[in-house]
Design an enzyme around this catalytic site. Structure first.
Site, PDB file in Angstrom:
ATOM      1  N   CYS A   1      50.627   2.073  53.242  1.00 56.53           N
ATOM      2  CA  CYS A   1      51.531   3.217  53.404  1.00 56.53           C
ATOM      3  C   CYS A   1      52.974   2.686  53.477  1.00 56.53           C
ATOM      4  O   CYS A   1      53.211   1.583  53.967  1.00 56.53           O
ATOM      5  CB  CYS A   1      51.193   3.980  54.687  1.00 56.53           C
ATOM      6  SG  CYS A   1      52.206   5.466  54.912  1.00 56.53           S
TER       7      CYS A   1
ATOM      8  N   ASP B   1      55.171   3.573  55.377  1.00 60.42           N
ATOM      9  CA  ASP B   1      55.656   3.656  56.761  1.00 60.42           C
ATOM     10  C   ASP B   1      56.357   2.358  57.194  1.00 60.42           C
ATOM     11  O   ASP B   1      55.801   1.266  57.020  1.00 60.42           O
ATOM     12  CB  ASP B   1      54.460   3.942  57.683  1.00 60.42           C
ATOM     13  CG  ASP B   1      54.897   4.359  59.072  1.00 60.42           C
ATOM     14  OD1 ASP B   1      55.586   3.559  59.741  1.00 60.42           O
ATOM     15  OD2 ASP B   1      54.561   5.479  59.480  1.00 60.42           O
TER      16      ASP B   1
ATOM     17  N   ARG C   1      56.745   1.004  59.905  1.00 63.47           N
ATOM     18  CA  ARG C   1      56.200   0.260  61.049  1.00 63.47           C
ATOM     19  C   ARG C   1      55.083  -0.718  60.676  1.00 63.47           C
ATOM     20  O   ARG C   1      54.605  -1.471  61.530  1.00 63.47           O
ATOM     21  CB  ARG C   1      55.659   1.252  62.098  1.00 63.47           C
ATOM     22  CG  ARG C   1      56.746   2.106  62.698  1.00 63.47           C
ATOM     23  CD  ARG C   1      56.174   3.284  63.447  1.00 63.47           C
ATOM     24  NE  ARG C   1      55.520   4.244  62.549  1.00 63.47           N
ATOM     25  CZ  ARG C   1      54.986   5.399  62.947  1.00 63.47           C
ATOM     26  NH1 ARG C   1      54.993   5.720  64.228  1.00 63.47           N
ATOM     27  NH2 ARG C   1      54.435   6.219  62.076  1.00 63.47           N
TER      28      ARG C   1
ATOM     29  N   HIS D   1      46.754   4.052  58.120  1.00 56.17           N
ATOM     30  CA  HIS D   1      46.999   3.874  59.560  1.00 56.17           C
ATOM     31  C   HIS D   1      46.876   5.183  60.327  1.00 56.17           C
ATOM     32  O   HIS D   1      47.220   6.249  59.811  1.00 56.17           O
ATOM     33  CB  HIS D   1      48.385   3.261  59.784  1.00 56.17           C
ATOM     34  CG  HIS D   1      49.510   4.145  59.342  1.00 56.17           C
ATOM     35  ND1 HIS D   1      50.268   4.872  60.225  1.00 56.17           N
ATOM     36  CD2 HIS D   1      49.995   4.435  58.118  1.00 56.17           C
ATOM     37  CE1 HIS D   1      51.182   5.570  59.551  1.00 56.17           C
ATOM     38  NE2 HIS D   1      51.037   5.317  58.269  1.00 56.17           N
TER      39      HIS D   1
ATOM     40  N   CYS E   1      49.512   8.638  60.820  1.00 54.63           N
ATOM     41  CA  CYS E   1      50.292   8.693  59.578  1.00 54.63           C
ATOM     42  C   CYS E   1      50.930  10.085  59.430  1.00 54.63           C
ATOM     43  O   CYS E   1      50.233  11.099  59.333  1.00 54.63           O
ATOM     44  CB  CYS E   1      49.385   8.391  58.384  1.00 54.63           C
ATOM     45  SG  CYS E   1      50.279   8.354  56.811  1.00 54.63           S
TER      46      CYS E   1
HETATM   47 CO    CO Z   1      51.706   6.560  56.811  1.00 57.16          CO
END
Ligand code: CO
Length: 220
Positions: free
Chosen positions: A42, A44, A46, A98, A101
């Protein structure tokens, strides 16, 4: 200090630190590397594949997009997949999603009219929700429902991957790559394996290529 200035300054500090710790670090990096793993994660901010697995540059080939999708109409993804499988000859492909999400959460609600492209991208996640709705809605809380769709999306993407012509071709030619579905916990940093398809795993026949037909075509 402005955020971008900080990034450039930190970059210099990082480069100096790496060179101080290992004077040959950048010389080694310049050598071609053959990573064993292709990571589909992803976008993302993080979750960074090398950080959460403590791997060094050169060890993992990475593609990331919103909600770690195997989008078979996305040229960017297909080119990365082809490169990983045919040129890098990776042994493993990991789809890593994750818990928590935001994109999966967004896909479970109504689409915002001002998010034209995000809506299109999340459409496939909505389809997975619709197909597994009973199973997902049976969970006892919003968080549990959300996490269930996170997991089902990963499993679905592993199957999507197996169905691609790139993977089917590689499986016919040899015994790689194996496909894995992993889920990362933002709350504890731990990765769990929730799906696995060994190279050569049988597909539902509706996704198989009719090889006999392609041979006949070649003879014509
Ligand atoms: Co995500």
């Amino acid at each position: 200090m402005k955020p971008l200035e900080r990034l450039l300054l930190e970059n210099k500090a990082w480069a100096q630190e790496k060179a101080a710790h290992d004077p040959e670090f950048f010389d080694k990096l310049r050598q071609p590397r053959n990573p064993d793993c292709f990571w589909i994660g992803c976008s993302d901010s993080r979750i960074h594949a090398d950080q959460v697995t403590q791997t060094e540059p050169g060890e993992i080939f990475v593609h990331r997009n919103i909600a770690n999708q195997v989008a078979t109409m996305d040229m960017n993804f297909l080119a990365a997949l082809e490169y990983a499988v045919d040129f890098l000859e990776v042994k493993h492909i990991i789809v890593c999603g994750h818990y928590g999400c935001g994109s999966i959460k967004a896909a479970m609600g109504k689409a915002r009219p001002d998010q034209l492209f995000i809506n299109k991208w999340l459409k496939y996640i909505k389809d997975i929700y619709r197909l597994h709705r009973e199973n997902i809605d049976a969970e006892s809380s919003d968080e549990a429902r959300h996490n269930k769709l996170v997991e089902l999306n990963i499993i679905e993407q592993v199957h999507n991957l197996a169905q691609t012509s790139v993977i089917q071709r590689a499986w016919r030619a040899g015994s790689r790559p194996d496909l894995r579905g992993w889920v990362y916990g933002l709350h504890d940093g731990i990765i769990k394996e929730i799906a696995s398809l060994k190279a050569g795993s049988p597909l539902d026949p509706i996704y198989e290529q009719d090889l006999e037909f392609s041979t006949v075509k070649k003879q014509l």
